[in-house]
Design an enzyme around this catalytic site. Structure first.
Site, PDB file in Angstrom:
ATOM      1  N   TYR A  34      67.397  84.539  58.800  1.00 25.04           N
ATOM      2  CA  TYR A  34      66.944  83.244  58.711  1.00 25.04           C
ATOM      3  C   TYR A  34      67.806  82.323  59.407  1.00 25.04           C
ATOM      4  O   TYR A  34      69.069  82.487  59.289  1.00 25.04           O
ATOM      5  CB  TYR A  34      66.676  82.742  57.201  1.00 25.04           C
ATOM      6  CG  TYR A  34      67.810  82.348  56.298  1.00 25.04           C
ATOM      7  CD1 TYR A  34      68.370  83.317  55.233  1.00 25.04           C
ATOM      8  CD2 TYR A  34      68.429  81.045  56.249  1.00 25.04           C
ATOM      9  CE1 TYR A  34      69.420  83.019  54.606  1.00 25.04           C
ATOM     10  CE2 TYR A  34      69.535  80.814  55.557  1.00 25.04           C
ATOM     11  CZ  TYR A  34      69.881  81.991  54.649  1.00 25.04           C
ATOM     12  OH  TYR A  34      70.945  81.533  53.813  1.00 25.04           O
ATOM     13  N   CYS A  35      67.335  81.359  59.846  1.00 22.39           N
ATOM     14  CA  CYS A  35      68.216  80.046  60.490  1.00 22.39           C
ATOM     15  C   CYS A  35      67.408  78.749  59.834  1.00 22.39           C
ATOM     16  O   CYS A  35      66.790  78.742  58.850  1.00 22.39           O
ATOM     17  CB  CYS A  35      68.321  80.284  61.920  1.00 22.39           C
ATOM     18  SG  CYS A  35      66.517  79.968  62.706  1.00 22.39           S
ATOM     19  N   LEU A  36      67.554  77.952  60.549  1.00 15.54           N
ATOM     20  CA  LEU A  36      66.962  76.648  60.147  1.00 15.54           C
ATOM     21  C   LEU A  36      65.309  76.476  60.533  1.00 15.54           C
ATOM     22  O   LEU A  36      64.706  76.307  59.483  1.00 15.54           O
ATOM     23  CB  LEU A  36      67.550  75.255  61.019  1.00 15.54           C
ATOM     24  CG  LEU A  36      66.989  73.920  60.313  1.00 15.54           C
ATOM     25  CD1 LEU A  36      67.062  73.981  58.812  1.00 15.54           C
ATOM     26  CD2 LEU A  36      67.501  72.784  61.008  1.00 15.54           C
ATOM     27  N   TYR A  38      64.970  78.049  57.200  1.00 15.38           N
ATOM     28  CA  TYR A  38      65.196  77.370  56.056  1.00 15.38           C
ATOM     29  C   TYR A  38      64.578  75.932  55.597  1.00 15.38           C
ATOM     30  O   TYR A  38      64.444  75.582  54.613  1.00 15.38           O
ATOM     31  CB  TYR A  38      66.749  77.101  55.899  1.00 15.38           C
ATOM     32  CG  TYR A  38      67.530  76.911  54.740  1.00 15.38           C
ATOM     33  CD1 TYR A  38      67.677  78.038  53.603  1.00 15.38           C
ATOM     34  CD2 TYR A  38      68.007  75.562  54.164  1.00 15.38           C
ATOM     35  CE1 TYR A  38      68.431  77.880  52.505  1.00 15.38           C
ATOM     36  CE2 TYR A  38      68.557  75.449  52.891  1.00 15.38           C
ATOM     37  CZ  TYR A  38      68.921  76.605  52.123  1.00 15.38           C
ATOM     38  OH  TYR A  38      69.286  76.107  50.948  1.00 15.38           O
ATOM     39  N   GLY A  45      63.567  79.267  62.453  1.00 15.32           N
ATOM     40  CA  GLY A  45      63.113  80.525  62.773  1.00 15.32           C
ATOM     41  C   GLY A  45      63.334  80.878  64.221  1.00 15.32           C
ATOM     42  O   GLY A  45      62.850  82.200  64.696  1.00 15.32           O
TER      43      GLY A  45
END
Ligand code: FAD
Length: 569
Positions: free
Chosen positions: A518-520, A546, A522
């Site tokens: 995951y990141c902020l 996130y 996608g």
């Protein structure tokens, strides 16, 4: 042959049919009965008149009876209520409400466009003078004079659909402290809870107080002229006025009396030409049952667009060239603005799927969320939107979309809406040719990006997992954001490796179990997942990143959590 058309109801559907009929037939005799004091007024503008954004009352009146007469030779009779229909004789009985008399008129064709009326529950204290519904210009006059005459400082809006939201915005605009009370755990039930969480957050930021999960059971009229709203949860909210916007019900009384069939949704049954089951009686607008093309099921859709299009279509069926046109059905496309936030949707939502089929729908669907900018980010003033797309994992057919954000949000939903109407797939969105200059869009428009993400999944370039699947303790959680982002907040047990150095740092990653990345938003996690997949890891991208996780966490926590009560199933 000269035909006599009688129309019941002179606002959206009725007016559209009247003027189109005249454009098609100079010969026709057209009589339009309206029980109220205006025809062709802007219902959709009413909340903004309350908020003083539309300052002049006259601007709400789109066309006056005198213009109907002069320009279109249409006989508009205000304050005239059609009280019954005798379909065998092809006659209506009309009450002239000013004169207090009744008379009959015959018709060749009769159009019913009587609209829908606001739902008013039969609960304690409902007759209090400070409780208002919003349907006519007179309703807004009454609201205006109550606000001015009673120094209104606090208002409760009951019902979190689009009229409730617009009223909340406009009362707030007038510096009135607004409490928005909704029976469900979310506002705008047409959209999904994690999307609605954006609205909850926005309204909280604006200072509108939310009471979600609160069913109003009555009102107490206090000695000082205030009203106390009583909720089943025990919550009591004292205000100076109440706006009731808990939904509408189709006006079917006349049609029932004439023997017209009523559909399972409660609206008047019509065929594709908007003909009722009784010959020579047609019906359109909020009063009719339509087919939702995304579900194939009967539905009510009280919106101005369908009413206008249907009214025009009936004129074409009666006076136009053959073959008679058919109404395509609806897919629930709408837009609503609330304090600078645009909410738009089309087609199916997960909420609707659940409502229809519970947890086991007869078809499978996949969903993605993305958070693109409305135009090139390098051009000043870019605004972000959250888009959710539902599609079939079998053939990529688009099932529905929702979007919330700033400028240009509704434009993306309009494009997707048209694609759904044409039976389009995510591959069509991927390839859609849309206009672009930096101040308007991006070379890869949000619509294209949505199509690309979905098509990547369908082509097997990356698998995705959803936040409602989390936490799954057997997976390895990989956070590919920067160290600073990770330290600010991260998922429990997640390991942080910045996507920019991932190629050199894969030694610590497991090869025997799934890695959820995951990141902020996608996007970076997609790059990381692609890299890892090509190196033989079992990587999956966490849909929506996130940011979306935050919304999932918030979706049941906004408002006053203590006031939540168990809702009936
Ligand atoms: P209406 O436009 O309601 O017209 C029906 C008319 O029939 C009424 O004037 C009524 O007095 C008259 N009538 C009823 N019975 C009789 C009788 N027996 N004899 C004579 N006359 C009769 N839609 C959107 O798409 N976007 C929006 O932003 C939006 N905002 C809205 C905001 C508000 C506050 C409201 C109330 C509605 C809004 N709508 C919006 C909904 C939209 O206005 C309706 O869907 C649309 O007006 C329906 O058209 P209609 O012709 O079916 O009924």
């Amino acid at each position: 042959m000269k035909k006599r058309l009688i129309i019941v109801g002179g606002v959206a559907g009725g007016s559209s049919c009247a003027v189109r009929s005249r454009r098609l037939s100079e010969e026709a005799e057209i009589i339009l009965f309206e029980q109220g004091s205006h025809v062709s007024f802007a219902s959709c503008g009413l909340p903004y008149y309350v908020g003083d954004i539309i300052k002049e009352r006259d601007r709400l009146i789109v066309t006056k009876p005198s213009l109907f007469k002069k320009r279109f030779n249409i006989d508009v009779r205000l304050h005239h209520r059609v009280v019954s229909i005798e379909s065998e004789k092809k006659e209506v009985e009309v009450e002239d409400r000013e004169a207090g008399t009744r008379y009959r008129e015959s018709y060749d064709e009769l159009l019913l466009s009587p609209g829908a009326s606001p739902l008013v529950p039969d609960i304690d204290g409902i007759d209090a003078k400070a409780i208002f519904t919003v349907k006519t210009i007179e309703d807004t006059d009454a609201i205006h004079s109550w606000i001015d005459g009673h120094n209104v400082a606090r208002a409760a809006v009951i019902g979190g659909g689009f009229i409730g939201l617009e009223m909340a915005e406009n009362l707030h605009e007038r510096k009135i402290a607004v409490t928005l009370i909704e029976m469900l755990d979310q506002l705008m039930p047409q959209i999904d809870p994690e999307m609605a969480a954006v609205i909850h957050r926005h309204l909280n930021d604006q200072g509108v107080s939310l009471r979600l999960g609160n069913r109003v059971t009555g009102f107490i009229h206090n000695d000082d002229n205030t009203l106390t709203v009583v909720c089943a949860s025990g919550a009591r909210i004292t205000v100076d006025m109440v706006i009731l916007s808990i939904g509408v019900k189709p006006e079917t009384q006349l049609a029932r009396g004439a023997g017209c069939e009523i559909g399972e949704s409660g609206g008047i049954s019509v065929n594709g030409h908007m003909q009722t089951s009784v010959p020579h009686i047609w019906a359109v607008g909020d009063a009719v049952e339509v087919t939702n093309i995304t579900t194939g099921r009967p539905a009510l859709l009280p919106l101005a667009g369908p009413a206008n299009r249907q009214g025009r279509l009936v004129a074409d069926c009666i006076f136009g060239k053959p073959p008679m046109p058919e109404f395509r059905g609806v897919q629930g496309t709408f837009v609503c603005g609330i304090a600078g936030l645009t909410i738009a949707a089309t087609g199916l939502s997960e909420n609707q799927i659940k409502k229809m089929y519970g947890d086991s729908p007869p078809f499978s669907f996949e969903k993605i969320h993305l958070n693109p900018a409305n135009h090139a980010e390098y051009y000043p003033g870019a605004e972000y939107m959250l888009i959710k797309l539902l599609f079939s994992p079998d053939d990529g057919k688009i099932l529905g979309a929702q979007a919330i954000g700033g400028t240009g949000t509704e434009k993306r939903i309009d494009v997707i809406s048209m694609a759904i109407q044409k039976g389009g797939t995510v591959y069509d969105l991927e390839q859609a040719e849309l206009c672009y200059a930096p101040q308007y869009g991006a070379a890869r428009d949000p619509v294209n990006i949505a199509g690309m993400i979905a098509a990547n999944i369908l082509r097997g370039y990356v698998g995705i997992v959803h936040w409602d699947d989390y936490p799954d303790r057997n997976v390895f959680l990989l956070d590919v954001r920067t160290r600073r982002e990770y330290e600010a907040a991260h998922l429990e047990n997640a390991v942080n490796i910045n996507v920019n150095v991932l190629r050199e740092e894969t030694a610590s990653l497991p090869r025997d179990r799934d890695i959820w990345v995951y990141c902020l938003s996608g996007q970076r996690s997609y790059y990381a997942a692609r890299q890892l997949l090509q190196q033989g890891f079992m990587a999956k991208n966490m849909n929506g990143g996130y940011y979306l996780y935050g919304l999932y966490r918030e979706m049941n926590m906004t408002g006053d959590a203590h006031d939540k009560e168990d809702l009936p199933a």
